[in-house]
Design a protein around this motif. Structure first.
Motif, mmCIF file in Angstrom:
data_model
loop_
_atom_site.group_PDB
_atom_site.id
_atom_site.type_symbol
_atom_site.label_atom_id
_atom_site.label_comp_id
_atom_site.label_asym_id
_atom_site.label_seq_id
_atom_site.Cartn_x
_atom_site.Cartn_y
_atom_site.Cartn_z
ATOM 1 N N LEU A 1 23.214 39.802 56.065
ATOM 2 C CA LEU A 1 24.747 39.864 55.710
ATOM 3 C C LEU A 1 25.403 38.588 56.060
ATOM 4 C CD1 LEU A 1 25.312 43.233 57.712
ATOM 5 C CD2 LEU A 1 24.663 42.888 55.366
ATOM 6 N N ASP A 2 26.041 38.072 54.970
ATOM 7 C CA ASP A 2 26.691 36.496 55.118
ATOM 8 C C ASP A 2 28.139 36.815 55.408
ATOM 9 O OD1 ASP A 2 27.237 34.090 55.220
ATOM 10 O OD2 ASP A 2 26.741 33.614 53.173
ATOM 11 N N GLU A 3 28.800 36.595 56.469
ATOM 12 C CA GLU A 3 30.016 36.629 56.858
ATOM 13 C C GLU A 3 30.751 38.234 56.381
ATOM 14 O OE1 GLU A 3 32.819 33.725 56.677
ATOM 15 O OE2 GLU A 3 31.456 32.357 56.283
ATOM 16 N N PRO A 4 29.948 39.176 56.774
ATOM 17 C CA PRO A 4 30.542 40.715 56.578
ATOM 18 C C PRO A 4 31.806 40.983 57.198
ATOM 19 C CG PRO A 4 28.845 40.631 58.336
ATOM 20 C CD PRO A 4 28.944 39.378 58.109
ATOM 21 N N LYS B 1 24.445 27.787 57.167
ATOM 22 C CA LYS B 1 24.211 29.172 57.404
ATOM 23 C C LYS B 1 23.960 29.953 55.956
ATOM 24 C CE LYS B 1 28.309 29.546 59.153
ATOM 25 N NZ LYS B 1 28.534 28.127 58.946
ATOM 26 N N SER B 2 24.707 29.996 55.087
ATOM 27 C CA SER B 2 24.437 30.698 53.875
ATOM 28 C C SER B 2 23.154 30.091 53.310
ATOM 29 C CB SER B 2 25.747 30.395 52.970
ATOM 30 O OG SER B 2 26.860 30.813 53.489
ATOM 31 N N SER B 3 23.069 28.860 53.323
ATOM 32 C CA SER B 3 21.804 28.405 52.799
ATOM 33 C C SER B 3 20.509 29.081 53.498
ATOM 34 C CB SER B 3 21.471 26.656 52.901
ATOM 35 O OG SER B 3 22.696 26.336 52.246
ATOM 36 N N GLY C 1 25.736 38.776 50.114
ATOM 37 C CA GLY C 1 26.270 37.524 50.128
ATOM 38 C C GLY C 1 27.714 37.341 50.299
ATOM 39 N N HIS C 2 28.072 35.898 50.092
ATOM 40 C CA HIS C 2 29.536 35.632 50.186
ATOM 41 C C HIS C 2 30.077 36.730 48.996
ATOM 42 C CE1 HIS C 2 30.645 32.695 52.749
ATOM 43 N NE2 HIS C 2 29.573 31.836 52.415
ATOM 44 N N HIS C 3 29.303 36.998 48.108
ATOM 45 C CA HIS C 3 29.965 37.822 47.010
ATOM 46 C C HIS C 3 29.813 39.187 47.102
ATOM 47 C CE1 HIS C 3 31.299 34.385 44.675
ATOM 48 N NE2 HIS C 3 29.978 33.703 44.807
HETATM 49 MG MG LIG Z 1 28.729 30.142 54.062
#
Ligand SMILES: [Mg+2]
Ligand code: HEM
Ligand SMILES: Nc1ncnc2c1ncn2[C@@H]1O[C@H](COP(=O)(O)OP(=O)(O)OP(=O)(O)O)[C@@H](O)[C@H]1O
Ligand SMILES: Nc1ncnc2c1ncn2[C@@H]1O[C@H](COP(=O)(O)OP(=O)(O)OP(=O)(O)O)[C@@H](O)[C@H]1O
Ligand SMILES: [Mg+2]
Lengths: 66, 254, 208, 221, 221, 208
Positions: free
Chosen positions: F155-158, F43-45, F83-85
Motif C-alpha cells: 500500500l502506497d500512502e494509504p 518509496k513508491s519506486s 498505489g498512489h492512484h
Molecule cells: Mg511516492
C-alpha cells in the motif's frame, strides 16, 4: 566517360533538373541525418556532464543544509 | 534450447562491450561506405552509357533502387531487432530499434523523392497512385508511426518497448499492404504506364548499381553503429563506465 | 483590527444535499481559519465558495466589508488559491512552472534556483515535473507561497504527500505570512504543529 | 504585454518539449489525404476534381483533433481553476493559446501545400488559390477548434465530442474555401469567395476569444 | 467465464452511464459523411462513384477516434496498474473491452447503414454489400483501434497519435472493403474480396488480443 | 516462522539516478514493513518493484523462498497492490467498483452495503464516484482490503486524504490481517498510531 564535356555532364542530356534534384536531396538528407546523429551524440555527452555537475551542486547544497 | 543457441551473443549484448565495438567499427564502416557509394554513384553518373530509351534520366537508378531496397531492408532489420528485444528481453536490441528507425525513414524518403523526380520525365507526372509507390508511402508512415510512438512517452524505456511492439505488428502487415495495394491498383487502372519493365540490364550499368547498393548497405550499418552508441549512452548514463568515459573524452578535447 | 474576510450565513448544496447552512465567520489580519471535518463534510466545497469559484446557495461573502460579487476583480488580485490539484503542468520544468505563475500574478521571482533549492529541489529545477515524485510536485506547487504578495491564501490540504520536514517548514512560512498581516484559510486532516497566534477552527459536520 | 509574452513563451516551451503536438497533426493530414485515393480510386481526373474538398476536410480534421488536448492538461492539473480564481491573466492566456495553436498547426499546413499539390496533381493556379484559402481559413479553423476544446474541456470525452460541436460551424468555411478552389480550377473568378473568407476571419477573431474565456469560466465554476 | 461476464457487465454499465461514448461516434460518422457532398459538390453521379470509399473512410475515423479513450480512464485511476500486478484478469479484461467496443460502435454503424444508402443514393444491391462489408470489417476496425488505444495509453497524446499509428494498418481493409462495394456497383463478382475480409478478421481475432495485453503490460511497467 | 517476502541486494535506478542500492530485508508472516523517507527518496519506486510492476536494476525478490521471476503468476495471486492512484473508475458507483474488483480477484463480497456503510459511505453506494469527495473516493478504494483474501498487501500512502477516524479503523484492520498471518508493506508520511507486534522500519535516504 559517357560525356564529352563538363557542360554536357551538368546538362545530363536535358534531364539536369531531375538528376541533380535526386542526387542533391539524397546527399542532403544523408548528410543531414549524419549531422543530426552526430549532434545528438554530443548533446547526450553534454547532458551527462551537466548531470554530473548538477550532482556536485546538490551535494554541496546538502552539505550546507546540514 | 533457444537460450543456449544465442549464448555466444551474450558478450555483444553487454552494452559496454557493444559501445566500444561500435566505436571501433564506425570509422572503417564509414570510410568504406562513403568510398563505395561515391564509386558507384560517380561511375553511374559519369561513366556508364546512357540508356537508349530514357537517356540520361535513368541515372537516378543509382540511388533510387538502392534506397528503395534498403528502405525495406532497414524495416526488416528493425523488426528483427524489436522481436529479439521483446522476446529475450535483450535491451541493446530494443535500443537498436530506435537507432535504425530514423535511418529507415530517411532511406524511404529518398526512394520517394528520387522516384518522383524520375517519374516526372518518364511518366510526365511527379506522382501517381501506383501500387509500389503507394506501399512505399505507407512504409514511410509506418516508420513515422514508430518514431512518433517511441517519443510519446515520458519514460524513454517504455516508449522503446511499445514502439518495438508496433514495429513487429507492422511487419506482419507489410506484405498484406503490399499485396492489397498491388491488387487494388491493377483493378483500378491497367498497365497504362510502362514502368518497372525490367530490361536485361547491361553489365556496364549493372556494376555501378550493385556497388551503390553495397554502398548504401554499408552506410546503413555505419549510421546504425553511430546511433546505437548514442542510445547506449542514453540508457546507461547512470553507470560508472559512462561517467568515466564522458569525463575522459571531455578532458581529451579540452 | 480590520476584518478582511467574512462569511454571512453561508449555505452550500451539492447535488441534492445540504452540506452546511448558516455558516458565519470573520477573519481579521493575521488570523488563520482552520477548517476541519470528516471526509465529505464539505471542506473543499467551502473553500471553492470562498475563492469565488462557485456561488453560495444562500448568504454572502465579504472582503474588506464589501460583498465579493461587487468587487470580483479586486478580490481576485489579493487571492492565492491552491486546491486539491497543484496547478503544475507536468511537461514543464519546475523553473518554467514558476515563471508562468510569476507572470500571471505579475510578480518576479528573485532567485528561483535558491528558492527551489531551499525547498529540497536542488538539481531538479530543469526536469519536467512528471519525473518528480508525488511530494516533489507538491513542493513545486507550494513554491508560489514564497514569492507571492497576495494577502489571502486559501489552501486545500496543503500537507498532502509532504514529508514531516517540509510540513514544518511550511508552517514556519505560514507564521511569517500571518505576522505580515496576511490571512490563511486551510483544511487538513493532520494536526497543525506550530503555535498560531490567532487560530480560528471551524468543524464542519458530516451531514446527510 | 509582458504577461502575454510570458504566456506565449510558455506555450512555445510546451511545443518545444512536445514536438509531437505539431508534427503529428501534419503527418495525420498527409495520411488522411492519401487515404482518399486508396478508398476512392486513383484516377487523376477524378482526384483533381474532388481535391479541393478533400484537402479541406483533411485540414479540418487535423486542426480539430490537434486542438483536442489544448486545455485538458491545464484543466486536469488545476492550472485553469487557479487562473479563473485569479481572473486577470485569463484573456491573455486564451489569446496566447489561440496564436500558438495556429502557429503550430495552421502554418505547417500552409507550408506543406506544395506537397499536397503534387500528391493530388493540382496545377500551378489551383495551388496558389489553395495557398490563399489555407492562409485565410486555417486561422478560422484554429479559432473554432480552440472554442470546441474550451467547451469540452471538462467533459472527459475524446476529440469526437469536440468534433460534433464544431463541425457544423465549420461548414460555411468548407463551402466557401472549396468553392474558391473549384472556381479557380474552372478559371472562374473567385475573389468573392475570398472576401467572404476574410469576413469570416475578422468575425471569428473578434468574437471567439471572448467566447473561449467564458467557456473556461463556466467549465470551472 | 464468471469473471468475463462480470467484466463485460462493467463495460456495459460504463456505456450505459456514458451514452455519449456510443452515440457520439455514430453522429460523427454521419456528420463526416455529410461533409463530403458539401466539400466535393453534390453531383449524384460522382457521389455514387466515390461513395464506397467515403463510407469506409468515415467509418474508419469514427471507430478509431471512439477507441481513443478506451483505456485512458482506467489507466489514469490506477485500474490497469492493479490489473497488471494481479496478472489473472488481464486477458479477460482485454477481450471484454474489445467485444464491448465493437458492440458500441461497430454494430450501430451496421444499423444505420440503410440511412447511409439513402444519403448517398446507393441501390439495393450496393446496400447489401455495404452491410456485409461492414459486418466483416468493423470488428477488424475495432480490434485495430483497441490496439492503437492500448499502445498509446500512457502516452498522454490525443487521438491523433493513435490515428497515425493505426491508419497505415487499416489500409488493406479499406482497399478490400471499398473494392467489394465497387465491384458490386459495377455488377462484378465480389466474393473474393469478402473472403479476404474474412481472412483479415480471423487473423486479427487471433493475434490482436495478445498484442493488446502485451501493450498494456508494457505501458505500466 | 516462514519467510514470505525477501529482497536481496535490490537496487533501483530512475532516469539516470540511483535511488537505492543493495537493499535487503526479510518479512515473515505477521510482519509489517514500514518504509519511510523524504519526498523523492524512492518509496513508491520500491513498492512498484516489490509488486512486480517494474524490474530491479540489480538484485532479486523472493516470495516464499523462490524468485519472483519464476513464479510471477503465483505471486500475483497472493498480492494486493494499491498505489498512489486508487483504482477506482470515477464514472462507476462504489458498488460497481467493488463488484469489478471482486470479479477480478474471483472473490465474493458478502454484503457490500454493510461494508460500505461501515466505511462511512452509507447512502453513497450508488452515486458515481466522481461525485464523492477526495477522502470518500479513497475509502471506496480501500474497501477492497475488507473482502480480499490475499496474503501480501502493498500500500502506497494509504492514509492520504483520510480523516483521523478512518485511519484508526484502517490500522485496526491491519492488525487483524497481521494476526491472520498476513504481511503488509506500506509507506506513509504520517506516524503509525497502532501498536504493531512486529514492525520493521526501513528509512530510505534521499540520495543524489
Ligand atoms: Mg511516492
Ligand atoms: C515516387 C515514385 C517511386 C517510388 C516510391 C518507387 C519505389 C520503388 C521501390 C519500393 C522499389 C523496390 C522494389 C523492390 O525491390 O521490390 C523500386 C524499384 C525500382 N524502381 Fe521505383 N519508385 C518510384 C518511381 C520510379 C520511376 C519513375 C522509375 C522509372 C521509370 C522507377 C524505376 C524503378 C526500377 C527500375 C526499380 C528496380 C526494379 C526491380 O529491381 O524490381 N521507379 N521503386
Ligand atoms: N516517472 C518518473 N520518471 C523519472 N523519474 C522519476 C519518475 N517518478 C519519480 N522519479 C524519480 O524517482 C525519485 C523517487 O520517486 P518516488 O516516487 O519513488 O519517491 P517517493 O519516495 O515515493 O516520494 P513521495 O514521498 O514524494 O511519494 C524521485 O526523486 C524522482 O526524481
Ligand atoms: N463533483 C461533485 N459533484 C457532486 N457532489 C459532489 C462533488 N464533489 C463532492 N460532492 C459531494 O459534496 C460533499 C462534500 O465534498 P467535499 O469535497 O467538499 O468534501 P471534503 O470535506 O473536502 O472531504 P475530503 O476530506 O474527503 O476532501 C461530498 O460528500 C460529496 O458527496
Ligand atoms: Mg476535500
Amino acid at each position: 566517360m559517357a560525356f564529352t564535356s563538363w557542360a554536357d555532364f551538368w546538362a545530363m542530356g536535358g534531364y539536369a533538373l531531375f538528376v541533380w534534384l535526386s542526387f542533391g536531396t539524397t546527399y542532403g538528407l544523408l548528410l543531414g541525418l549524419w549531422w543530426y546523429s552526430k549532434r545528438q551524440h554530443q548533446q547526450i555527452q553534454q547532458q551527462i556532464r551537466a548531470k554530473a555537475a548538477r550532482e556536485q551542486r546538490v551535494r554541496q547544497h546538502q552539505e550546507r543544509e546540514k | 534450447m533457444w537460450g543456449s543457441m544465442f549464448r555466444w551473443l551474450d558478450p555483444y549484448a553487454k552494452p559496454e562491450t557493444l559501445y566500444h565495438l561500435c566505436g571501433r567499427w564506425l570509422p572503417y564502416l564509414m570510410t568504406l561506405a562513403i568510398a563505395t557509394l561515391l564509386l558507384g554513384n560517380i561511375w553511374g553518373l559519369a561513366f556508364s552509357p546512357p540508356d537508349y530509351q530514357q537517356g540520361d534520366s535513368y541515372r537516378i537508378i543509382y540511388i533510387h533502387v538502392p534506397s528503395a531496397i534498403w528502405s525495406m531492408g532497414a524495416y526488416s532489420s528493425m523488426a528483427i531487432a524489436a522481436f529479439i528485444g521483446l522476446v529475450w528481453q535483450i535491451r541493446v536490441a530494443q535500443w537498436a530499434v530506435l537507432a535504425i528507425a530514423p535511418i529507415g525513414a530517411v532511406y524511404t524518403a529518398i526512394a520517394l523523392i528520387t522516384g518522383a523526380a524520375w517519374g516526372k520525365p518518364m511518366w510526365g507526372t511527379w506522382w501517381v497512385w501506383d501500387a509500389r509507390l503507394t506501399s512505399e508511402l505507407v512504409l514511410l508512415f509506418l516508420y513515422l508511426g514508430v518514431i512518433a510512438l517511441s517519443g510519446a512517452f515520458s519514460e524513454a524505456a517504455r516508449g522503446i518497448k511499445v514502439a518495438s511492439l508496433l514495429a513487429i505488428v507492422g511487419v506482419v502487415n507489410l506484405p498484406i499492404i503490399h499485396y492489397s495495394v498491388e491488387w487494388w491498383n491493377t483493378l483500378h487502372q491497367g498497365a497504362t504506364i510502362t514502368k518497372f519493365a525490367k530490361p536485361s540490364i547491361d553489365p556496364s550499368m549493372l556494376w555501378p548499381l550493385l556497388i551503390s547498393l553495397l554502398g548504401l548497405a554499408l552506410l546503413l550499418a555505419a549510421l546504425t553503429c553511430l546511433r546505437l552508441r548514442s542510445q547506449i549512452l542514453i540508457f546507461e548514463q547512470h553507470r560508472p563506465w559512462v561517467r568515466q568515459l564522458v569525463e575522459q573524452q571531455h578532458e581529451e578535447q579540452s | 483590527m480590520s476584518i478582511i474576510l467574512a462569511a454571512e450565513a453561508l449555505s452550500c448544496v451539492r447535488q441534492d444535499r445540504v452540506l452546511f447552512e448558516n455558516l458565519s465567520f470573520q477573519l481579521s489580519a493575521g488570523q488563520v481559519l482552520y477548517i476541519q471535518g470528516k471526509n465529505g463534510a464539505g471542506k473543499s466545497s467551502l473553500l471553492r465558495l470562498l475563492a469565488g469559484l462557485t456561488l453560495p446557495e444562500d448568504g454572502r461573502i465579504l472582503f474588506r466589508g464589501k460583498p465579493l460579487s461587487e468587487q470580483a476583480e479586486v478580490f481576485a488580485e489579493h487571492l492565492l488559491f491552491i486546491g486539491h490539484h497543484s496547478g503544475i503542468h507536468p511537461q514543464l520544468t519546475a523553473l518554467q512552472n514558476l515563471a508562468f505563475w510569476a507572470a500571471i500574478s505579475e510578480q518576479a521571482v528573485a532567485d528561483p534556483y535558491q528558492l527551489l533549492g531551499s525547498l529540497g529541489l536542488a538539481g531538479l529545477e530543469d526536469i519536467p515535473c512528471f519525473m518528480l515524485s508525488a511530494g516533489q510536485q507538491r513542493r513545486v506547487s507550494l513554491a508560489r507561497l514564497w514569492f507571492s504578495s497576495q494577502l489571502l491564501w486559501i489552501l486545500d490540504e496543503p500537507f498532502t504527500s509532504l514529508d514531516q520536514q517540509l510540513i514544518a517548514k511550511l508552517e514556519q512560512h505560514f507564521l511569517q505570512h500571518l505576522a505580515k498581516g496576511g490571512v490563511i484559510v486551510l483544511t487538513s486532516h493532520q494536526h497543525l504543529a506550530a503555535e498560531y497566534p490567532a487560530l480560528q477552527a471551524i468543524e464542519l459536520e458530516y451531514r446527510w | 504585454m509582458v504577461m502575454w509574452r510570458a504566456l506565449v513563451q510558455r506555450e512555445l516551451q510546451l511545443l518545444g518539449r512536445q514536438k509531437a503536438d505539431w508534427l503529428n497533426p501534419l503527418v495525420f493530414f498527409l495520411l488522411v489525404l492519401s487515404l482518399f485515393p486508396l478508398g476512392i480510386g486513383p484516377e487523376p481526373g477524378m482526384l483533381k476534381q474532388i481535391a479541393p474538398g478533400l484537402v479541406w476536410i483533411a485540414a479540418l480534421l487535423s486542426v480539430l483533433l490537434s486542438a483536442e488536448r489544448l486545455f485538458k492538461d491545464d484543466y486536469r492539473y488545476g492550472v485553469i481553476e487557479q487562473l479563473v480564481a485569479r481572473r486577470q491573466g485569463l484573456f491573455s492566456y486564451v489569446t496566447a493559446k489561440i496564436c500558438c495553436h495556429w502557429l503550430s498547426t495552421g502554418v505547417p499546413l500552409v507550408l506543406v501545400s506544395p506537397l499536397i499539390a503534387v500528391l493530388l496533381g493540382l496545377d500551378w493556379q489551383s495551388w496558389q488559390v489553395l495557398l490563399v484559402t489555407l492562409l485565410l481559413g486555417t486561422p478560422v479553423l484554429s479559432l473554432l477548434s480552440v472554442l470546441g476544446a474550451a467547451l469540452t474541456m471538462a467533459a472527459d470525452k475524446g476529440g469526437i465530442l469536440q468534433a460534433l460541436i464544431i463541425l457544423p460551424l465549420y461548414i460555411p468555411l468548407l463551402i466557401f474555401a472549396s468553392g474558391a478552389m473549384e472556381a479557380a480550377a474552372t478559371a472562374l473568378p473567385y475573389t468573392g469567395q475570398l472576401a467572404v473568407l476574410v469576413a469570416f476571419l475578422l468575425f471569428a477573431l473578434a468574437l471567439v476569444p471572448l467566447a473561449v474565456r467564458q467557456a473556461l469560466r463556466m467549465n470551472v465554476g
